[in-house]
Design a protein around this motif. Structure first.
Motif, PDB file in Angstrom:
ATOM      1  N   VAL A  43      82.987  18.933   8.124  1.00  0.00           N
ATOM      2  CA  VAL A  43      81.790  18.786   7.289  1.00  0.00           C
ATOM      3  C   VAL A  43      81.467  20.094   6.557  1.00  0.00           C
ATOM      4  O   VAL A  43      80.858  20.094   5.485  1.00  0.00           O
ATOM      5  N   TYR A  44      81.917  21.221   7.119  1.00  0.00           N
ATOM      6  CA  TYR A  44      81.675  22.527   6.502  1.00  0.00           C
ATOM      7  C   TYR A  44      82.781  22.955   5.534  1.00  0.00           C
ATOM      8  O   TYR A  44      82.657  23.966   4.858  1.00  0.00           O
ATOM      9  N   THR A  47      84.333  18.728   0.959  1.00  0.00           N
ATOM     10  CA  THR A  47      83.204  18.141   0.231  1.00  0.00           C
ATOM     11  C   THR A  47      83.081  16.647   0.520  1.00  0.00           C
ATOM     12  O   THR A  47      81.973  16.127   0.674  1.00  0.00           O
ATOM     13  N   ALA A  50      81.577  16.058   3.829  1.00  0.00           N
ATOM     14  CA  ALA A  50      80.148  16.389   3.769  1.00  0.00           C
ATOM     15  C   ALA A  50      79.355  15.246   3.136  1.00  0.00           C
ATOM     16  O   ALA A  50      78.309  14.844   3.644  1.00  0.00           O
ATOM     17  N   ARG A  51      79.896  14.689   2.029  1.00  0.00           N
ATOM     18  CA  ARG A  51      79.184  13.597   1.340  1.00  0.00           C
ATOM     19  C   ARG A  51      79.137  12.358   2.208  1.00  0.00           C
ATOM     20  O   ARG A  51      78.125  11.659   2.257  1.00  0.00           O
ATOM     21  N   TYR A  55      75.387  14.474   2.966  1.00  0.00           N
ATOM     22  CA  TYR A  55      74.907  15.681   2.278  1.00  0.00           C
ATOM     23  C   TYR A  55      75.171  15.611   0.780  1.00  0.00           C
ATOM     24  O   TYR A  55      76.080  14.927   0.327  1.00  0.00           O
ATOM     25  N   ASP A  57      76.235  18.208  -0.813  1.00  0.00           N
ATOM     26  CA  ASP A  57      77.457  19.016  -0.915  1.00  0.00           C
ATOM     27  C   ASP A  57      77.680  19.625   0.473  1.00  0.00           C
ATOM     28  O   ASP A  57      76.944  19.293   1.404  1.00  0.00           O
ATOM     29  N   ILE A  58      78.651  20.520   0.582  1.00  0.00           N
ATOM     30  CA  ILE A  58      78.917  21.136   1.888  1.00  0.00           C
ATOM     31  C   ILE A  58      77.677  21.884   2.377  1.00  0.00           C
ATOM     32  O   ILE A  58      77.114  22.712   1.651  1.00  0.00           O
ATOM     33  N   PRO A  59      77.225  21.564   3.617  1.00  0.00           N
ATOM     34  CA  PRO A  59      76.048  22.265   4.148  1.00  0.00           C
ATOM     35  C   PRO A  59      76.444  23.627   4.730  1.00  0.00           C
ATOM     36  O   PRO A  59      77.634  23.921   4.871  1.00  0.00           O
ATOM     37  N   CYS A 104      72.736  23.553   0.963  1.00  0.00           N
ATOM     38  CA  CYS A 104      74.115  23.196   0.643  1.00  0.00           C
ATOM     39  C   CYS A 104      74.691  24.155  -0.391  1.00  0.00           C
ATOM     40  O   CYS A 104      73.960  24.857  -1.090  1.00  0.00           O
TER      41      CYS A 104
ATOM     42  N   SER B  80      73.393  18.023  10.761  1.00  0.00           N
ATOM     43  CA  SER B  80      72.173  17.341  10.315  1.00  0.00           C
ATOM     44  C   SER B  80      71.244  16.997  11.472  1.00  0.00           C
ATOM     45  O   SER B  80      70.098  16.642  11.265  1.00  0.00           O
TER      46      SER B  80
END
Lengths: 163, 147
Positions: A43-44, A47, A50-51, A55, A57-59, A104, B80
């Motif tokens: 997730v980091y 992209t 992440a979506r 998110y 974009d990347i958090p 993000c 999150s």
């Protein structure tokens, strides 16, 4: 008692609000940080991952807000300049984050720092400086509240320090 | 609850869902962290400066250890889901320390309509000495779905 260790009376600085500071979440710089701390969570890094996780974009990872403020505002923390404290005297005492909205890649963040509390410990050998930092983004969202406490090591009174 | 894509769907007080060991900290990592984090305090990378400040050697940035505690946390709880994360830096972390990061469930509660767990977070070195101690609050139904 404090004249040898601070350039101003620390209590007079409680409540002081520093000019807001801006920071940009730059993707390659974030990647360097992720590699340094050993963070491999997709997730980091991806992209699409992440979506899919919801998110924009990347958090950023949880502690990176602390870094962003320094990265885009180089030099010793402003509070040290205000109080006349050499950086070699400080240690990190506490760090707390309360997260309200994700930050993000691509975000421009605004950090507003206020000196919340200053207190002595160990008979004045240490001074604790707590700063409250509010973080907002460019989407009218309150991203986080941070409390960062630094510990100042004061010179022994017997040494008659003049610096 | 069954739409929770990552992270535990049930937790009980006392269990330790977060548990990860990291290899011994090197001077090289401290140099990289100095650049990557923007914390340029020389006390973490310049032994001459550290000695002149009264320390026998350079030592790790507290925030580097907290970042690793965050890595361990995010391995189990997605980013999150993290509502709060805070620590006290109880002792200096030396070069060569092999850090174990753990999170133990201390409470389960419902706040703002979501189920949250409180975790006592610790980072210990190879001798069991606590370097960081604090708390994380995580939602383990991040979508906030109703039963």
């Amino acid at each position: 008692m404090t004249s040898e260790t601070f350039s101003i009376d620390p209590q007079s600085a409680v409540g002081h609000v520093f000019p807001s500071q801006r920071a940009f979440v730059e993707p390659r710089r974030l990647k360097f940080f992720l590699e340094t701390i050993g963070e491999t969570n997709p997730v980091y890094h991806d992209t699409r991952a992440a979506r899919e996780a919801g998110y924009r974009d990347i958090p950023i990872p949880p502690t990176y807000l602390f870094c962003l403020q320094s990265l885009d505002n180089p030099g010793p923390p402003a509070v040290l300049e205000l109080l006349g404290v050499d950086i070699g005297r400080i240690l990190h005492g506490e760090q707390k984050f309360a997260f309200h909205h994700p930050a993000c890649v691509g975000d421009e963040l605004v950090f507003t720092t206020r000196i919340r509390d200053i207190s002595n410990k160990k008979g004045g050998a240490l001074t604790m400086i707590a700063q409250a930092i509010r973080v907002d983004n460019g989407h009218d969202q309150h991203v986080a509240d941070i409390v960062s406490t630094i510990v100042v090591r004061n010179p022994p009174h017997t040494a008659g320090a003049t610096q | 609850m069954n739409h929770c894509p990552a992270g535990p769907t049930s937790l009980t007080v006392g269990e330790i869902p977060v548990n990860r060991h990291f290899d011994p900290i090197t001077r090289h990592e401290l140099a990289l962290y100095c650049g990557a984090s923007g914390d340029h305090n020389p006390i973490h990378v310049d032994i001459d400066f550290a000695r002149s400040s009264g320390f026998p050697d350079v030592f790790a940035h507290g925030m580097f250890i907290m970042a690793r505690l965050g890595v361990a946390l995010n391995e189990v709880f997605p980013p999150s889901s993290v509502r709060e994360f805070g620590v006290r830096f109880t002792a200096i972390t030396q070069v060569g320390a092999g850090i174990t990061c753990q999170g133990r469930v201390t409470a389960i509660e419902i706040v703002d309509g979501e189920q949250r767990a409180r975790l006592e977070m610790t980072a210990r070195d190879q001798d069991g000495d606590i370097k960081l101690k604090g708390e994380a609050v995580v939602a383990f139904d991040p979508q906030g779905e109703q039963e």
